[in-house]
Design an enzyme around this catalytic site. Structure first.
Site, PDB file in Angstrom:
ATOM      1  N   ASP A 152      35.067  -8.211  19.047  1.00  0.00           N
ATOM      2  CA  ASP A 152      34.730  -8.709  20.383  1.00  0.00           C
ATOM      3  C   ASP A 152      34.533  -7.514  21.308  1.00  0.00           C
ATOM      4  OD1 ASP A 152      34.735  -9.826  22.984  1.00  0.00           O
ATOM      5  OD2 ASP A 152      35.936 -11.521  22.288  1.00  0.00           O
ATOM      6  N   LYS A 157      33.234  -6.436  30.097  1.00  0.00           N
ATOM      7  CA  LYS A 157      33.664  -6.093  31.453  1.00  0.00           C
ATOM      8  C   LYS A 157      34.621  -4.905  31.418  1.00  0.00           C
ATOM      9  CE  LYS A 157      33.214 -10.764  33.387  1.00  0.00           C
ATOM     10  NZ  LYS A 157      33.926 -11.881  34.058  1.00  0.00           N
ATOM     11  N   THR A 202      25.776 -10.118   7.259  1.00  0.00           N
ATOM     12  CA  THR A 202      26.212 -11.440   7.693  1.00  0.00           C
ATOM     13  C   THR A 202      25.227 -12.034   8.693  1.00  0.00           C
ATOM     14  OG1 THR A 202      27.491 -10.553   9.544  1.00  0.00           O
ATOM     15  CG2 THR A 202      28.613 -10.736   7.413  1.00  0.00           C
ATOM     16  N   ASN A 203      25.379 -13.321   8.962  1.00  0.00           N
ATOM     17  CA  ASN A 203      24.531 -13.968   9.959  1.00  0.00           C
ATOM     18  C   ASN A 203      24.705 -13.319  11.324  1.00  0.00           C
ATOM     19  OD1 ASN A 203      23.347 -15.886   8.237  1.00  0.00           O
ATOM     20  ND2 ASN A 203      25.095 -17.266   8.454  1.00  0.00           N
ATOM     21  N   PHE A 204      25.923 -12.893  11.630  1.00  0.00           N
ATOM     22  CA  PHE A 204      26.181 -12.254  12.919  1.00  0.00           C
ATOM     23  C   PHE A 204      25.395 -10.953  13.036  1.00  0.00           C
ATOM     24  CE2 PHE A 204      28.372  -9.600  15.938  1.00  0.00           C
ATOM     25  CZ  PHE A 204      28.747 -10.476  16.943  1.00  0.00           C
ATOM     26  N   GLU A 205      25.438 -10.129  11.985  1.00  0.00           N
ATOM     27  CA  GLU A 205      24.708  -8.862  12.029  1.00  0.00           C
ATOM     28  C   GLU A 205      23.200  -9.106  12.085  1.00  0.00           C
ATOM     29  OE1 GLU A 205      24.443  -4.547   9.699  1.00  0.00           O
ATOM     30  OE2 GLU A 205      25.910  -6.049   9.071  1.00  0.00           O
TER      31      GLU A 205
END
Length: 286
Positions: free
Chosen positions: A165, A169, A262-265
């Site tokens: 993550d 901010k 991965t799908n995220f990458e």
């Protein structure tokens, strides 16, 4: 949802021996995650019901996912939970489990521990592992920094933290998983010359990793790739400003061949983001 404590593996009870109690935790901890609803669809609920007893370690205590008092992650724990003394690789934040399950399938001679806090991710990891009948992977639903506080020296061969993550901010940078205190606990947990592999597709997070890890006593950057990064953090929503800031060269690694796409990458690459890989080796403290 099925109570994981009713079905999960309890290696501490299985060992039947006393272990050093976990140190007292402060009342207010900085967490690297935010708890969200963990409602599971029918498919994931079935996976939890079917496979938690095989793969999920019963080491969590409380709603903040602290490690249960009395748990120590050491070689005796590994032998009890996995049934062997093979090297242990820990992945922090396994998401849907695509990478850690693929690694476990490709390397049956190595033990893998998947750390994930979100119920759907845990359930999907259980599903992937269970469908393949893997025997060398376990899952723990605990806060990773708390687990490494109670990990004995020389227990872990490698630690993987892929696409954590980013907490964009500036006021939330303290929540990023890569911190000096975490690096210290991981350094102790690793075997001699063990490595911490990190990957991110957020340029600002890459700068953060360099700020924390480069020059930190006990760590050697094994990278060989030169990259140019801005020297200041831009904060959430201001990534475009980075191009006009002063830059400097930093050293990073080639893409880790042991990390599946991965799908995220894939989504990050499709959005045009650059993947930053890091390999830090634990060396003797000065």
């Amino acid at each position: 949802m099925t109570n994981p404590e009713s079905t999960a593996i309890d290696p501490v009870a299985a060992m039947g021996t006393d272990h050093t109690e976990a140190p007292a935790h402060p009342l207010h901890k900085v967490l690297s995650f935010v708890r969200r609803s963990g409602r599971l669809d029918d498919r994931l609920q079935r996976a939890w019901d079917n496979y938690a007893g095989t793969y999920l370690l019963d080491i969590a205590a409380g709603n903040l996912l602290d490690v249960r008092e009395g748990v120590t992650l050491d070689r005796a724990f590994v032998e009890s939970a996995w049934g062997n003394d093979n090297p242990l690789i820990v992945e922090i934040g396994t998401g849907q489990g695509e990478n850690v399950v693929a690694a476990a399938a490709a390397h049956p001679e190595t033990n893998f521990l998947a750390l994930e806090v979100y119920d759907p991710g845990v359930a999907h990891t259980l599903l992937l592992a269970g469908k393949q009948g893997l025997t060398n992977i376990r899952v723990a639903q605990v806060n990773a920094p708390e687990l490494f506080k109670v990990t004995a020296a020389g227990t872990v061969a490698e630690v993987w933290t892929f696409f954590p993550d980013p907490w964009p901010k500036k006021k939330h940078h303290k929540r990023r998983i890569v911190q000096k205190a975490m690096a210290g606990d991981i350094h102790r947990a690793l075997v001699t010359d063990g490595v911490w592999r990190i990957a991110t597709d957020i340029e600002d997070y890459a700068l953060h990793v360099h700020e924390v890890m480069d020059g930190l006593d006990g760590w050697k950057n094994l990278g060989s790739v030169t990259v140019s990064l801005p020297l200041e953090h831009v904060g959430k929503g201001n990534a475009d400003m980075a191009a006009d800031m002063p830059h400097a060269d930093f050293t990073e690694s080639e893409r880790f061949e042991g990390r599946v796409l991965t799908n995220f990458e894939k989504k990050g690459l499709a959005a045009g983001r650059v993947i930053h890989d890091f390999t830090y080796q634990a060396v003797t403290l000065n």
